[in-house]
Write a protein that holds these residues in place. Structure first.
Motif, PDB file in Angstrom:
ATOM      1  N   MET A  39       0.830  -1.208   0.000  1.00 47.35           N
ATOM      2  CA  MET A  39       0.000   0.000   0.000  1.00 47.35           C
ATOM      3  C   MET A  39       0.868   1.262   0.000  1.00 47.35           C
ATOM      4  O   MET A  39       0.554   2.235  -0.693  1.00 47.35           O
ATOM      5  N   TRP A 106      -7.777  -7.592  -2.313  1.00 50.80           N
ATOM      6  CA  TRP A 106      -7.570  -6.379  -1.516  1.00 50.80           C
ATOM      7  C   TRP A 106      -6.629  -5.396  -2.208  1.00 50.80           C
ATOM      8  O   TRP A 106      -6.856  -4.189  -2.156  1.00 50.80           O
ATOM      9  N   TYR A 110      -7.365  -1.596  -3.446  1.00 54.76           N
ATOM     10  CA  TYR A 110      -6.602  -0.426  -3.013  1.00 54.76           C
ATOM     11  C   TYR A 110      -6.107   0.382  -4.225  1.00 54.76           C
ATOM     12  O   TYR A 110      -6.121   1.616  -4.200  1.00 54.76           O
ATOM     13  N   ASN A 148      -9.141   6.927   3.373  1.00 55.73           N
ATOM     14  CA  ASN A 148      -8.043   6.067   2.945  1.00 55.73           C
ATOM     15  C   ASN A 148      -7.398   5.363   4.144  1.00 55.73           C
ATOM     16  O   ASN A 148      -7.059   4.181   4.072  1.00 55.73           O
ATOM     17  N   ARG A 152      -7.227   1.329   4.513  1.00 59.19           N
ATOM     18  CA  ARG A 152      -5.989   0.584   4.752  1.00 59.19           C
ATOM     19  C   ARG A 152      -6.156  -0.392   5.923  1.00 59.19           C
ATOM     20  O   ARG A 152      -5.750  -1.555   5.831  1.00 59.19           O
TER      21      ARG A 152
END
Length: 197
Positions: A39, A106, A110, A148, A152
């Motif tokens: 990320m 995932w 993202y 965000n 996360r």
């Protein structure tokens, strides 16, 4: 000459990742650390692409405040390429080592969210350069940053190797059957009985 430099960049990236993957593999929380790194890589790419969207004067002001960023567009493009290579290698390793890779999982979720944040990331750089931004836009971008952070945290807990965002047919059937078992069907009409509340 440029090819030799690119090869050296790729070699440095891969050497760094060999060390990191050994650390992650020996850490009980290695999966979370790997996802966090992925990320962070997406966010770095967002920052670098946002910088490329700015006018030269704004870029210079940002560089004065963040001297760790590359000064030329060529170096910035190389940094973006190195970050993409790094992300691809980590993603591939996580898939092989943890089984943490699937289409629409995932990480893809993202990345889709990051695409929607690109304009906001560029505005953050403009703010850093001291450029005025409308108050409403400041509030919107602050809300985007908050969302965000929440995203996360949720994605760190997402199941491995599963698609995110759409329930599978198997999940929907299990939920339907669970509901049917809790509420008996009215056999004369085929409908659920009215709630007793």
């Amino acid at each position: 000459m440029a090819q030799g430099r690119d090869d050296k960049d790729a070699s440095a990236v891969l050497q760094d990742l060999r060390k990191r993957t050994r650390i992650w593999a020996n850490n009980p929380d290695g999966l979370s650390e790997t996802r966090t790194e992925l990320m962070d890589s997406v966010d770095r790419g967002l920052l670098h692409r946002g910088l490329m969207q700015l006018d030269p004067d704004t870029v210079q002001t940002v560089l004065d405040r963040m001297p760790e960023l590359p000064a030329s567009s060529t170096d910035l493009a190389r940094l973006i390429a190195a970050n993409e290579l790094r992300t691809a290698v980590i993603r591939n390793w996580a898939g092989r080592y943890y089984g943490d890779r699937a289409q629409g999982d995932w990480f893809d979720a993202y990345c889709r969210a990051a695409e929607m944040r690109q304009a906001s990331a560029a505005r953050d750089l403009e703010r850093l350069a001291g450029e005025p931004t409308a108050a409403i836009q400041n509030h919107i971008d602050a809300a985007i940053r908050g969302l965000n952070t929440s995203l996360r945290l949720r994605l760190l807990q997402a199941p491995r190797g599963r698609k995110i965002g759409h329930r599978s047919l198997q999940t929907r059937l299990r939920q339907f059957l669970g509901l049917a078992q809790r509420q008996p069907v009215n056999e004369s009409s085929g409908t659920l009985p009215p709630s007793s509340t």
